[in-house]
Design a protein around this motif. Structure first.
Motif, mmCIF file in Angstrom:
data_model
loop_
_atom_site.group_PDB
_atom_site.id
_atom_site.type_symbol
_atom_site.label_atom_id
_atom_site.label_comp_id
_atom_site.label_asym_id
_atom_site.label_seq_id
_atom_site.Cartn_x
_atom_site.Cartn_y
_atom_site.Cartn_z
ATOM 1 N N GLN A 41 12.440 59.591 12.943
ATOM 2 C CA GLN A 41 12.363 58.431 12.064
ATOM 3 C C GLN A 41 13.646 57.623 12.181
ATOM 4 N N ARG A 42 13.493 56.302 12.107
ATOM 5 C CA ARG A 42 14.650 55.410 12.093
ATOM 6 C C ARG A 42 14.813 54.861 10.688
ATOM 7 N N LEU A 43 16.057 54.723 10.287
ATOM 8 C CA LEU A 43 16.318 54.153 8.975
ATOM 9 C C LEU A 43 17.629 53.384 8.997
ATOM 10 N N THR A 44 17.740 52.455 8.069
ATOM 11 C CA THR A 44 18.955 51.672 7.912
ATOM 12 C C THR A 44 19.644 52.140 6.656
ATOM 13 N N LEU A 45 20.931 52.379 6.752
ATOM 14 C CA LEU A 45 21.714 52.899 5.639
ATOM 15 C C LEU A 45 22.933 52.020 5.421
ATOM 16 N N SER A 46 23.167 51.663 4.165
ATOM 17 C CA SER A 46 24.413 50.999 3.799
ATOM 18 C C SER A 46 25.339 52.057 3.240
#
Length: 142
Positions: free
Chosen positions: A46-51
């Motif tokens: 899975q790909r995810l964007t994290l701040s």
């Protein structure tokens, strides 16, 4: 994954739990800016964007005249610092909170916290609203 993390974060906040969030293995796929990362979870791909929680880095702003994105002071340096440290490397990811579709959390590599390293280098500033849930919040504030 994002939905599961959101449910766990809401349960922990409502219960007043102060236990540290679970750490997940991840690989940094892209550094989008000083404070935002694209990660891949190797177990599920899975790909995810994290701040990053607790830090705000200089970013890129769209110019009114040309319409192109121009870097704020030290934006390139912050991005380069993260790219040279963690790009395409194995890291530990801890999701601390979820705001609509955005995940906020901390990333560690080789026993070092990425947000704390940015602060030490002077490439970010501490942001209390997202950093108060960090286990290293006192070190972030210092």
């Amino acid at each position: 994954f994002a939905r599961t993390c959101a449910m766990r974060a809401k349960r922990a906040a409502s219960a007043g739990a102060s236990a540290p969030p679970a750490a997940h293995d991840a690989i940094v796929h892209e550094v989008r800016g000083g404070g935002q990362l694209r990660l891949v979870l190797p177990a599920t791909f899975q790909r995810l964007t994290l701040s990053l929680s607790g830090v705000q880095c200089p970013g890129y702003r769209q110019s009114a005249e040309s319409g192109e994105y121009e870097p704020e002071p030290f934006a390139r340096e912050a991005k380069f610092f993260l790219e040279s440290a963690i790009l395409h490397r194995d890291v530990q990811l801890s999701v601390l909170s979820v705001d609509r579709r955005q995940l906020y959390g901390s990333v560690s590599y080789a026993g070092r916290d990425v947000g704390l390293e940015l602060l030490k280098e002077g490439l970010a500033r501490y942001v209390d609203w997202s950093g108060q849930r960090l286990a290293l919040a006192p070190q972030y504030r210092a």
